[in-house]
Design an enzyme around this catalytic site. Structure first.
Site, PDB file in Angstrom:
ATOM      1  N   SER A 139      10.863   7.440 -32.376  1.00  0.00           N
ATOM      2  CA  SER A 139      10.381   6.094 -32.476  1.00  0.00           C
ATOM      3  C   SER A 139       9.139   6.139 -31.986  1.00  0.00           C
ATOM      4  O   SER A 139       8.381   7.194 -31.390  1.00  0.00           O
ATOM      5  CB  SER A 139      11.360   5.637 -31.118  1.00  0.00           C
ATOM      6  N   TYR A 152      16.007   6.449 -23.253  1.00  0.00           N
ATOM      7  CA  TYR A 152      15.700   6.151 -24.551  1.00  0.00           C
ATOM      8  C   TYR A 152      14.219   6.767 -24.882  1.00  0.00           C
ATOM      9  O   TYR A 152      14.306   7.610 -25.641  1.00  0.00           O
ATOM     10  CB  TYR A 152      15.673   4.960 -25.184  1.00  0.00           C
TER      11      TYR A 152
END
Length: 254
Positions: A139, A152
């Site tokens: 990401s 995350y």
């Protein structure tokens, strides 16, 4: 990796980016197997897209991964691409353990242990194929932190370094390691993200990803233009400004 002629397993491919990539890869002449926890969703995908095979899998469960891997390889011994798509993202408050601990454990199990276990289940088989690829999914938040999602961010940073390390270790095999680095995309990953105007439209993201795979088959990272703001803040020397902009733009930093 090549844009066509592959047999691709996408655990976590029942919605969002995973399903969109499954459809795009199928359209380009690949055989795609989609994996997911929800049997009803798998049945609907199979009915709507009979050219796509499906297999139940819970990437948070080691036993489920082992069972699914055996089923996939029994039905598709020509498998040469593993795309480790499954992931979860949760807002957390680290001021108190009840605000983050359960979430952090779930995120690490799904986002980090899941891909590790999936790779363990398929890596020996992939080395028997003349041209194989492991596609990991990190990401933009692996490189610039979003305040509300610490676990995350950390899990995706770990995936980035895992990808870098595996690429070195597997350099003596037929297996390539490619890291997909999405920005915020309009998917159900977080509440409100599907309609967030700051997130990249899903179709636009997948179209750009497919173009990058086609035009840059030897790329180590698949980076759409939108993610480069987050990906290269430190290299450009404006990291602090990027962090501030990300965390000011929206409650979810999108």
């Amino acid at each position: 990796m090549d844009i066509t002629g592959n047999t691709v397993f996408i655990p976590g491919g029942t919605s969002g980016i995973g399903l969109a990539l499954a459809l795009a890869l199928t359209e380009r002449g690949n055989k795609v197997i989609v994996g997911g926890r929800r049997v009803a969703v798998l049945e609907r995908i199979a009915a709507d897209h009979p050219e796509i095979d499906t297999v139940p899998i819970d990437t948070a469960d080691p036993g489920s991964i082992e069972t699914a891997a055996k089923e996939v390889l029994a039905r598709h011994p020509e498998l040469n691409v593993l795309l480790t798509m499954a992931g979860i993202m949760t807002a957390e408050d680290w001021h108190r353990p009840e605000g983050f601990l359960a979430s952090a454990e779930a995120v690490v199990t799904t986002n980090l242990l899941g891909p590790i276990r999936l790779i363990a289940a398929f890596v020996e088989h992939l080395q028997t194929r003349p041209d194989a690829t492991i596609v990991t999914v990190s990401s933009g938040l692996a490189f610039t932190p979003l305040k509300v999602t610490p676990s995350y961010n950390a899990s995706k940073a770990a995936i980035h370094m895992l990808s870098e390390s595996l690429r070195l270790q597997l350099a003596d095999t037929s297996v390539k390691v490619v890291e997909l680095v999405p920005p915020s995309v309009r998917t159900p990953l977080m509440p409100g993200q599907e309609t967030n105007e700051h997130a990249m439209p899903l179709e636009e993201f997948v179209d750009e990803v497919m173009t990058l795979i086609e035009t840059q088959p030897d790329a180590k990272e698949i980076q759409v233009e939108r993610v480069k703001f987050l990906r290269y803040g430190e290299a450009r020397g404006d990291y602090d400004q990027v962090v501030a902009a990300l965390n000011h733009s929206d409650p979810h930093g999108k």
